[in-house]
Design a protein around this motif. Structure first.
Motif, PDB file in Angstrom:
ATOM      1  N   THR A   1     -30.755 -17.419 -19.709  1.00  0.00           N
ATOM      2  CA  THR A   1     -31.784 -16.910 -20.603  1.00  0.00           C
ATOM      3  C   THR A   1     -31.232 -16.793 -22.033  1.00  0.00           C
ATOM      4  OG1 THR A   1     -33.164 -15.957 -18.891  1.00  0.00           O
ATOM      5  CG2 THR A   1     -33.552 -15.165 -20.980  1.00  0.00           C
ATOM      6  N   ALA A   2     -30.212 -15.845 -22.130  1.00  0.00           N
ATOM      7  CA  ALA A   2     -29.530 -15.574 -23.540  1.00  0.00           C
ATOM      8  C   ALA A   2     -29.025 -16.769 -24.351  1.00  0.00           C
ATOM      9  CB  ALA A   2     -28.395 -14.699 -23.138  1.00  0.00           C
TER      10      ALA A   2
ATOM     11  N   GLU B   1     -24.666  -8.865 -23.655  1.00  0.00           N
ATOM     12  CA  GLU B   1     -25.056  -8.671 -22.624  1.00  0.00           C
ATOM     13  C   GLU B   1     -26.287  -9.333 -22.255  1.00  0.00           C
ATOM     14  OE1 GLU B   1     -23.648  -4.359 -21.519  1.00  0.00           O
ATOM     15  OE2 GLU B   1     -24.601  -4.455 -23.462  1.00  0.00           O
ATOM     16  N   THR B   2     -26.580  -9.926 -20.936  1.00  0.00           N
ATOM     17  CA  THR B   2     -27.272 -10.915 -20.798  1.00  0.00           C
ATOM     18  C   THR B   2     -28.455 -10.506 -19.677  1.00  0.00           C
ATOM     19  OG1 THR B   2     -26.115 -12.014 -19.012  1.00  0.00           O
ATOM     20  CG2 THR B   2     -25.938 -12.875 -21.258  1.00  0.00           C
ATOM     21  N   GLY B   3     -28.598  -9.143 -19.164  1.00  0.00           N
ATOM     22  CA  GLY B   3     -29.411  -8.691 -18.012  1.00  0.00           C
ATOM     23  C   GLY B   3     -29.469  -9.587 -16.956  1.00  0.00           C
ATOM     24  N   ALA B   4     -28.256 -10.016 -16.555  1.00  0.00           N
ATOM     25  CA  ALA B   4     -28.216 -10.911 -15.259  1.00  0.00           C
ATOM     26  C   ALA B   4     -28.693 -12.280 -15.282  1.00  0.00           C
ATOM     27  CB  ALA B   4     -28.900 -10.323 -14.082  1.00  0.00           C
ATOM     28  N   CYS B   5     -29.145 -12.809 -16.556  1.00  0.00           N
ATOM     29  CA  CYS B   5     -29.582 -13.892 -16.681  1.00  0.00           C
ATOM     30  C   CYS B   5     -28.793 -14.736 -17.951  1.00  0.00           C
ATOM     31  CB  CYS B   5     -30.942 -14.319 -17.093  1.00  0.00           C
ATOM     32  SG  CYS B   5     -32.076 -13.698 -15.455  1.00  0.00           S
TER      33      CYS B   5
ATOM     34  N   ASP C   1     -33.459 -19.554 -23.706  1.00  0.00           N
ATOM     35  CA  ASP C   1     -34.633 -19.169 -23.694  1.00  0.00           C
ATOM     36  C   ASP C   1     -34.931 -17.921 -24.837  1.00  0.00           C
ATOM     37  OD1 ASP C   1     -35.621 -20.710 -21.543  1.00  0.00           O
ATOM     38  OD2 ASP C   1     -34.353 -19.484 -20.450  1.00  0.00           O
ATOM     39  N   ASP C   2     -34.043 -17.064 -24.836  1.00  0.00           N
ATOM     40  CA  ASP C   2     -34.073 -15.949 -25.917  1.00  0.00           C
ATOM     41  C   ASP C   2     -32.851 -15.812 -26.514  1.00  0.00           C
ATOM     42  OD1 ASP C   2     -34.216 -14.028 -27.374  1.00  0.00           O
ATOM     43  OD2 ASP C   2     -35.097 -12.579 -26.006  1.00  0.00           O
TER      44      ASP C   2
ATOM     45  N   ILE D   1     -22.013 -11.976 -17.346  1.00  0.00           N
ATOM     46  CA  ILE D   1     -23.081 -11.943 -16.444  1.00  0.00           C
ATOM     47  C   ILE D   1     -23.108 -10.246 -16.232  1.00  0.00           C
ATOM     48  CG2 ILE D   1     -23.987 -12.154 -14.065  1.00  0.00           C
ATOM     49  CD1 ILE D   1     -22.678 -14.778 -14.100  1.00  0.00           C
ATOM     50  N   TYR D   2     -21.815  -9.703 -16.062  1.00  0.00           N
ATOM     51  CA  TYR D   2     -21.721  -8.383 -16.196  1.00  0.00           C
ATOM     52  C   TYR D   2     -20.855  -7.926 -17.196  1.00  0.00           C
ATOM     53  CZ  TYR D   2     -20.542 -10.068 -11.297  1.00  0.00           C
ATOM     54  OH  TYR D   2     -20.097 -10.616 -10.331  1.00  0.00           O
ATOM     55  N   THR D   3     -21.583  -7.211 -18.140  1.00  0.00           N
ATOM     56  CA  THR D   3     -20.796  -6.883 -19.345  1.00  0.00           C
ATOM     57  C   THR D   3     -19.594  -7.618 -20.077  1.00  0.00           C
ATOM     58  OG1 THR D   3     -19.900  -4.561 -20.373  1.00  0.00           O
ATOM     59  CG2 THR D   3     -19.226  -5.128 -17.955  1.00  0.00           C
TER      60      THR D   3
ATOM     61  N   SER E   1     -31.875 -14.675 -29.260  1.00  0.00           N
ATOM     62  CA  SER E   1     -31.794 -13.707 -30.633  1.00  0.00           C
ATOM     63  C   SER E   1     -30.401 -12.764 -30.549  1.00  0.00           C
ATOM     64  CB  SER E   1     -33.077 -12.862 -30.557  1.00  0.00           C
ATOM     65  OG  SER E   1     -33.245 -12.137 -29.254  1.00  0.00           O
ATOM     66  N   ALA E   2     -30.152 -12.427 -29.315  1.00  0.00           N
ATOM     67  CA  ALA E   2     -28.935 -11.655 -29.146  1.00  0.00           C
ATOM     68  C   ALA E   2     -27.598 -12.481 -29.763  1.00  0.00           C
ATOM     69  CB  ALA E   2     -28.703 -10.937 -27.986  1.00  0.00           C
TER      70      ALA E   2
END
Lengths: 237, 234
Positions: A100-101, A93-97, A104-105, A69-71, A107-108
């Motif tokens: 999602t990683a 890194e997930t941008g607080a979500c 929903d997305d 969630i954080y780094t 790719s990373a």
């Protein structure tokens, strides 16, 4: 003007280049089996990954992708405990979500896996990649485009009503792990009730009760991972 | 009886909606566009300061990205544009971010609008080309226009920070969306300017493209990349 039948002939598969749908890497070799680990904060996902790495690393080639969630907290825990060399652990890194990683997305995460496969390729390739989600809620599940199978980790101290509450993680994960069974007497959790509720929610899907502080406490999960890997290797021989 | 003129609908206009959707799975959700550093420094505190931040980013990084995206959609050589993007991106942290997001955009674009131009750029830049260049090429593959590409790039330059500010400050989401609404006239202006520059670049080369920069965004991107604990990748 660009998308016509001719294009569909030339590009028959709109695959996403290393998505879980494709068992082969671009060079034709079999890619690693990908297993996702999700579950609420503090249930023991990172500790389970660490224990799996220790149990399997002598016989299998393993890498880990963490989704903090954080780094890089979880990646650094694995590094500090030296369960794998640093070149085999990547933090996304997930941008607080985190959900999602992994859902929903993706790719990373796919890129992190590709990079690990490329890095370890010259050393004989990878057998398994564990993709660990950041601690999240009971609805967080992995996309089938990212992993081949998923483990949902809960613990007895989080409340023995969690299996009864269900939700996509508890209900649909390929393996449900109920961790920290050693704490059950101290937090008033009823393990039999948890097992009954899990069976009611999950039907025939397996449940493993673990206590990672016990000697070889991760064994039920290790056995399940071995079975999955054997099935994967046989299916894509 | 007078006949109504046929409404003119630009080619593949709805592709713009697909590509600009915040749920388009190309990695944007993990990036704040500099908003996380600005929140920490106290420069974004509320809807008003978010609007100032977004306006500044739109007319600098946003305009530059929109020009590159429009030029790629118009058919300029993407490898030449990738170099032009490097020249317009002095901060190493932002170059790395642009290429990482470009790689993620490439994966999604090849799955959604596959085509030989995307394949060629992916082969030439396996670690990722700059995101606006890949976006422009995706717009081209979808059959939409250079102006559409400029609109998407301009909108992304402000929608990312606005979404991030909601998460970072617990800002009222209605206020954050109202900020985007107030920026609509400027978004249209920036997109039009970028598309016009891309038309000129077809004859004059990439030097005709905008090269606006935001030094404070460059500096804070470098320091943010070194933070040990952060919510967003950039």
């Amino acid at each position: 003007m660009h998308l016509d039948h001719a294009d569909t002939d030339i590009y028959p598969q709109r695959h996403t280049y290393s998505s879980a749908a494709d068992p082969r890497r671009p060079d034709g070799t079999r890619r690693a089996l990908r297993i996702g680990l999700g579950g609420p904060v503090g249930s023991g996902k990172t500790a389970t990954v660490a224990a799996l790495c220790r149990a399997l690393r002598d016989e299998l080639s393993i890498a880990v992708v963490t989704n903090d969630i954080y780094t890089r907290e979880d990646a650094e825990f694995l590094l500090r405990n030296a369960v794998l060399p640093a070149t085999r652990i990547t933090a996304v890194e997930t941008g607080a979500c985190p959900h999602t990683a992994i859902r929903d997305d993706i790719s990373a995460n796919l890129e992190a896996i590709e990079d690990l496969e490329d890095a370890v390729g010259p050393q004989g390739g990878l057998d398994i990649v564990f993709v660990e989600s950041g601690g999240d809620n009971l609805t967080a599940t992995f996309s089938k485009g990212l992993v081949d199978a998923q483990i949902f980790v809960i613990d007895v101290a989080g409340g023995d009503d969690i299996p009864r509450k269900g939700g996509p993680g508890v209900t649909t994960a390929d393996l449900l792990v109920v961790n920290k069974t050693d704490l059950a007497p101290y937090v008033g959790s009823d393990l039999d009730r948890m097992a009954r509720d899990a069976r009611a929610q999950r039907g025939d899907l397996p449940v493993a009760f673990t206590s990672l502080v016990a000697e070889n406490g991760v064994k039920p999960v290790v056995d399940w991972v071995r079975d999955r890997l054997a099935a994967w290797s046989a299916a894509h021989a | 009886m007078p006949t109504m003129p046929e409404p003119t609908v630009p080619a593949a206009r709805a592709a713009l909606l697909v590509l600009a959707d915040g749920r388009f799975p190309a990695g944007g959700h993990a990036h704040s566009g500099g908003a996380e550093a600005a929140v920490k420094a106290g420069r974004i505190r509320d809807a008003g300061s978010l609007e100032e931040f977004c306006r500044g980013r739109l007319h600098t990084a946003g305009l530059t990205a929109a020009g590159l995206a429009a030029a790629a959609a118009a058919g300029l050589d993407p490898l030449v544009l990738d170099e032009a993007a490097d020249a317009r991106t002095p901060a190493p942290a932002l170059r790395a971010t642009a290429r990482r997001l470009g790689r993620q955009m490439m994966r999604t674009a090849r799955a959604t609008w596959p085509g030989p131009e995307l394949d060629a750029l992916a082969a030439a830049r396996p670690r990722g080309a700059h995101q606006p260049v890949v976006l422009g090429l995706a717009v081209r593959a979808a059959g939409a226009s250079p102006t559409d590409a400029a609109h998407i790039a301009a909108y992304e330059s402000v929608s990312g920070p606005a979404t991030a500010a909601v998460r970072l400050l617990s800002l009222n989401p209605f206020d954050a969306t109202a900020v985007l609404a107030r920026l609509v006239p400027e978004l249209d202006q920036v997109a039009a300017r970028a598309a016009e520059a891309a038309r000129r670049a077809l004859d004059e080369g990439p030097d005709a493209l905008p090269a606006a920069s935001a030094p404070l965004l460059d500096i804070t991107a470098e320091t943010h990349a070194a933070w040990p604990v952060r919510l967003f990748a950039s």
